[in-house]
Design a protein around this motif. Structure first.
Motif, PDB file in Angstrom:
ATOM      1  N   GLU A  31      16.081  11.166  36.207  1.00 22.95           N
ATOM      2  CA  GLU A  31      15.059  12.205  36.120  1.00 22.95           C
ATOM      3  C   GLU A  31      15.259  12.977  34.814  1.00 22.95           C
ATOM      4  OE1 GLU A  31      13.306  15.933  38.583  1.00 22.95           O
ATOM      5  OE2 GLU A  31      14.973  14.807  39.489  1.00 22.95           O
ATOM      6  N   GLU A  32      14.177  13.193  34.061  1.00 24.60           N
ATOM      7  CA  GLU A  32      14.286  13.854  32.752  1.00 24.60           C
ATOM      8  C   GLU A  32      14.143  15.358  32.931  1.00 24.60           C
ATOM      9  OE1 GLU A  32      12.042  11.887  29.682  1.00 24.60           O
ATOM     10  OE2 GLU A  32      12.500   9.927  30.545  1.00 24.60           O
ATOM     11  N   THR A  33      15.280  16.028  33.152  1.00 25.92           N
ATOM     12  CA  THR A  33      15.248  17.460  33.469  1.00 25.92           C
ATOM     13  C   THR A  33      15.522  18.333  32.246  1.00 25.92           C
ATOM     14  OG1 THR A  33      17.556  17.221  34.087  1.00 25.92           O
ATOM     15  CG2 THR A  33      15.945  17.146  35.879  1.00 25.92           C
ATOM     16  N   GLY A  34      15.754  17.719  31.073  1.00 31.15           N
ATOM     17  CA  GLY A  34      16.075  18.486  29.866  1.00 31.15           C
ATOM     18  C   GLY A  34      14.861  19.236  29.331  1.00 31.15           C
ATOM     19  N   THR A  35      15.135  20.222  28.462  1.00 29.61           N
ATOM     20  CA  THR A  35      14.031  21.002  27.884  1.00 29.61           C
ATOM     21  C   THR A  35      13.836  20.671  26.405  1.00 29.61           C
ATOM     22  OG1 THR A  35      15.572  22.808  27.489  1.00 29.61           O
ATOM     23  CG2 THR A  35      14.260  22.921  29.506  1.00 29.61           C
ATOM     24  N   SER A  36      14.493  19.620  25.919  1.00 33.06           N
ATOM     25  CA  SER A  36      14.296  19.179  24.536  1.00 33.06           C
ATOM     26  C   SER A  36      14.401  17.652  24.506  1.00 33.06           C
ATOM     27  CB  SER A  36      15.369  19.779  23.614  1.00 33.06           C
ATOM     28  OG  SER A  36      16.632  19.239  23.950  1.00 33.06           O
ATOM     29  N   PHE A  37      13.919  17.063  23.391  1.00 33.76           N
ATOM     30  CA  PHE A  37      14.015  15.604  23.242  1.00 33.76           C
ATOM     31  C   PHE A  37      15.481  15.174  23.289  1.00 33.76           C
ATOM     32  CE2 PHE A  37       9.892  16.439  21.086  1.00 33.76           C
ATOM     33  CZ  PHE A  37       9.090  15.577  21.806  1.00 33.76           C
TER      34      PHE A  37
END
Ligand code: ITT
Length: 202
Positions: free
Chosen positions: A44-50
């Protein structure tokens, strides 16, 4: 000299990215294994940046496969839309059932641009963050961007994702109309990859 070979996991489930990363890796003689080949799950892509999203994908793949893993988090940022879709570029393409349709995503971007009005302009850029993670915990990340503008209607069947509406500065063809080698000579992914290669050579 930093080393990754002889086997490297390409931690993506996106076939367009996998094709481009394989082409960029081709001169280095490293065996590239796709995430799907190894049956790796999509984290799951939970980050706030690339970079944050690239790092979580590379870390998950390296830990599960027990091999070095290279991931790619990328997207299209539109100036008039305050940088959206940005890290949500894949999500903008999803229908209610979660199926991706980039014709639909390009249409949504165009409608948002029309709503913003002509004075907002059509400038946009692609960003690509590449992260290389090792099973021993090391991780390195690199970022590349390419600037240009959006056209409508979409043009060309090459590339993937938003390529048919993006014209890089100084060119007339969209990434969708260019030969793959021309895109590889200037893309956000190629620029991030150049930095990765330079780092590997240090
Ligand atoms: P993985 O996470 O498995 O790598 P993904 O497609 O979900 O695959 P992202 O979360 O990074 O990857 O989503 C970025 C989206 O931005 C991607 O689905 C593309 O459609 C788009 N994109 C990224 N690079 C692009 C490029 O070079 N040309 C056109 N569209 C691109």
């Amino acid at each position: 000299m930093n080393a990754v070979g002889p086997k490297l996991v390409i931690a993506t489930h996106n076939e367009g990215k996998l094709r481009e990363i394989r082409a960029l890796m081709a001169p280095f003689g490293i065996e590239c294994l796709g995430a799907a080949e190894l049956d790796l799950p999509e984290p799951e892509e939970t980050g706030t940046s690339f970079v944050a999203n690239a790092e979580l994908k590379a870390r998950a793949a390296a830990d599960l496969a027990g091999l070095p893993a290279l991931s790619d988090d990328s997207g299209l940022s539109v100036d008039a839309l305050n940088g959206e879709p940005g890290i949500h570029s894949a999500r903008w393409a999803e229908d209610e059932a979660g199926k991706r349709d980039f014709g639909h995503a390009m249409q949504k971007v165009e409608e948002a641009l029309q709503a913003a009005g002509p004075e907002s302009g059509r400038d946009a850029h692609f960003t690509c963050a590449l992260s290389l993670a090792w099973p021993d915990g090391r991780i390195e990340s690199f970022e590349g961007k390419v600037f240009g503008h959006l056209v409508w209607p979409p043009r060309g069947d090459n590339g993937f994702g938003y390529d048919p509406v993006f014209v890089p500065h100084g060119h007339e063809e969209t990434f969708g109309e260019m030969e793959p080698a021309a895109k590889h000579a200037m893309s956000h992914r190629a620029k991030a990859f150049e930095q990765l290669v330079q780092w590997l050579a240090t």
